[in-house]
Every structure is written in structure tokens, then in C-alpha cells.
Design an enzyme around this catalytic site. Structure first.
Site, PDB file in Angstrom:
ATOM      1  N   GLN A  26     -13.775 -24.002  33.975  1.00 56.10           N
ATOM      2  CA  GLN A  26     -14.869 -23.440  35.189  1.00 56.10           C
ATOM      3  C   GLN A  26     -15.110 -22.202  34.986  1.00 56.10           C
ATOM      4  O   GLN A  26     -14.393 -21.326  34.674  1.00 56.10           O
ATOM      5  CB  GLN A  26     -13.931 -23.565  36.527  1.00 56.10           C
ATOM      6  CG  GLN A  26     -13.658 -25.085  36.635  1.00 56.10           C
ATOM      7  CD  GLN A  26     -12.769 -25.163  38.118  1.00 56.10           C
ATOM      8  OE1 GLN A  26     -12.515 -26.226  38.386  1.00 56.10           O
ATOM      9  NE2 GLN A  26     -12.124 -24.014  38.301  1.00 56.10           N
ATOM     10  N   ALA A  27     -16.449 -21.836  35.054  1.00 54.01           N
ATOM     11  CA  ALA A  27     -17.181 -20.484  34.948  1.00 54.01           C
ATOM     12  C   ALA A  27     -17.577 -19.977  36.459  1.00 54.01           C
ATOM     13  O   ALA A  27     -18.132 -20.593  36.800  1.00 54.01           O
ATOM     14  CB  ALA A  27     -18.161 -20.474  33.813  1.00 54.01           C
ATOM     15  N   TYR A  28     -17.295 -18.691  36.858  1.00 52.65           N
ATOM     16  CA  TYR A  28     -17.410 -18.187  38.298  1.00 52.65           C
ATOM     17  C   TYR A  28     -18.724 -17.329  38.118  1.00 52.65           C
ATOM     18  O   TYR A  28     -18.769 -16.260  37.515  1.00 52.65           O
ATOM     19  CB  TYR A  28     -16.276 -17.828  38.766  1.00 52.65           C
ATOM     20  CG  TYR A  28     -15.296 -18.864  39.156  1.00 52.65           C
ATOM     21  CD1 TYR A  28     -15.295 -19.456  40.395  1.00 52.65           C
ATOM     22  CD2 TYR A  28     -14.390 -19.054  38.204  1.00 52.65           C
ATOM     23  CE1 TYR A  28     -14.288 -20.633  40.713  1.00 52.65           C
ATOM     24  CE2 TYR A  28     -13.481 -20.303  38.433  1.00 52.65           C
ATOM     25  CZ  TYR A  28     -13.534 -20.989  39.621  1.00 52.65           C
ATOM     26  OH  TYR A  28     -12.443 -21.901  39.867  1.00 52.65           O
ATOM     27  N   LEU A  29     -19.904 -17.616  38.798  1.00 55.20           N
ATOM     28  CA  LEU A  29     -21.049 -16.807  38.791  1.00 55.20           C
ATOM     29  C   LEU A  29     -20.876 -16.027  40.195  1.00 55.20           C
ATOM     30  O   LEU A  29     -21.269 -15.017  40.111  1.00 55.20           O
ATOM     31  CB  LEU A  29     -22.125 -17.840  38.931  1.00 55.20           C
ATOM     32  CG  LEU A  29     -22.577 -18.873  38.023  1.00 55.20           C
ATOM     33  CD1 LEU A  29     -23.395 -19.848  38.354  1.00 55.20           C
ATOM     34  CD2 LEU A  29     -22.852 -18.183  36.546  1.00 55.20           C
TER      35      LEU A  29
END
Length: 143
Positions: A26-29
Site C-alpha cells: 500500500q502506498a499513501y498519496l
């Protein structure tokens, strides 16, 4: 709407390797509101999560691999990785997350159809502290 409780784990359940397992990145913008992109095995999503602890808005949109990689690059390394084991518990599913990043964290999440069901839930003996109301255990706060 997502209705979910979160727990730390005292001990791993027996035969963990027999349960289905997903590899998640998961990558958080953005973290307020939460906007993330997720790779779950070979499926890709963008998710918006509203404010709240046990109950909050959640919307998932499918992505293709190229869109995921493009958006992931915008997260500037704000990424978590984990293995998620899906463990049946009566009519529910325990999602047991074993994190690689942040390393060493193991946590269980259980989603419910109603707030009443969430509040009535009796966790199994291998669950530890209920951290639902502790925002430090939102994945978006662990990056």
C-alpha cells in the site's frame, strides 16, 4: 461504509500457513483524508477512506498495473507491505496482517455488517489488546 475493529495479537493461530494469504503493498498519496493505492497479489485498487475509527466511509476503485505503478511513484516511498491471512470466524473473516514494513507488527482486523455486531464481537483467545480507537494503528499512520 467500513465497520471494523482492530486488535494486536498475543500469539499466532495454529496452522497459519493453511489459510489463504494475500501479498499486499500500500502506498499513501494523502493521509487526511486517506487516499492510497494497493497491490493485492495481482489486483490493484485506489482507496479513499474518510475520518473515523471503528466506522468510516470507504470507496475502492479498480486500477490496472500501469496506473498503480504511476500513482505509487507519487507516494514518495510512503509504503507499507504485509502478508494478510484470511481466517474464517463464524460468519466473519479475521484478516491477520503480518507486516514487513513496519517490521514486526502483527495485527488482526475484523469487518462487520453493523455497528451492533462490531460491539457484540467476542475476540478469540489469541487476540490481544483492542486498538480500534487508537489512530496510531491505522495503516496510514504507520508510514
Amino acid at each position: 461504509m467500513e465497520i471494523e475493529r482492530k486488535f494486536l495479537i498475543k500469539a499466532l493461530p495454529e496452522n497459519l500457513e493453511t489459510y489463504p494469504c494475500l501479498l499486499i503493498e500500500q502506498a499513501y498519496l494523502c493521509t487526511d483524508p486517506v487516499v492510497r493505492v494497493r497491490r493485492q497479489n495481482e489486483d490493484y485498487y485506489m482507496t479513499y477512506k474518510g475520518r473515523g475509527l471503528m466506522v468510516r466511509e470507504e470507496y475502492n476503485l479498480p486500477l490496472n498495473r500501469e496506473a498503480y505503478l504511476h500513482l505509487k511513484a507519487k507516494a514518495d516511498g510512503r509504503t507499507i507491505t504485509k502478508k494478510r491471512y484470511c481466517i474464517p470466524q463464524d460468519a466473519l473473516t479475521i484478516e491477520l496482517d503480518v507486516f514487513s514494513s513496519p517490521e514486526g507488527l502483527i495485527m488482526a482486523e475484523v469487518e462487520f455488517p453493523t455497528e451492533e455486531a462490531a460491539l457484540a464481537f467476542t475476540p478469540p483467545d489469541w487476540f490481544g489488546e483492542d486498538v480500534t480507537d487508537d489512530s496510531r494503528y491505522h495503516n496510514s499512520n504507520m508510514i
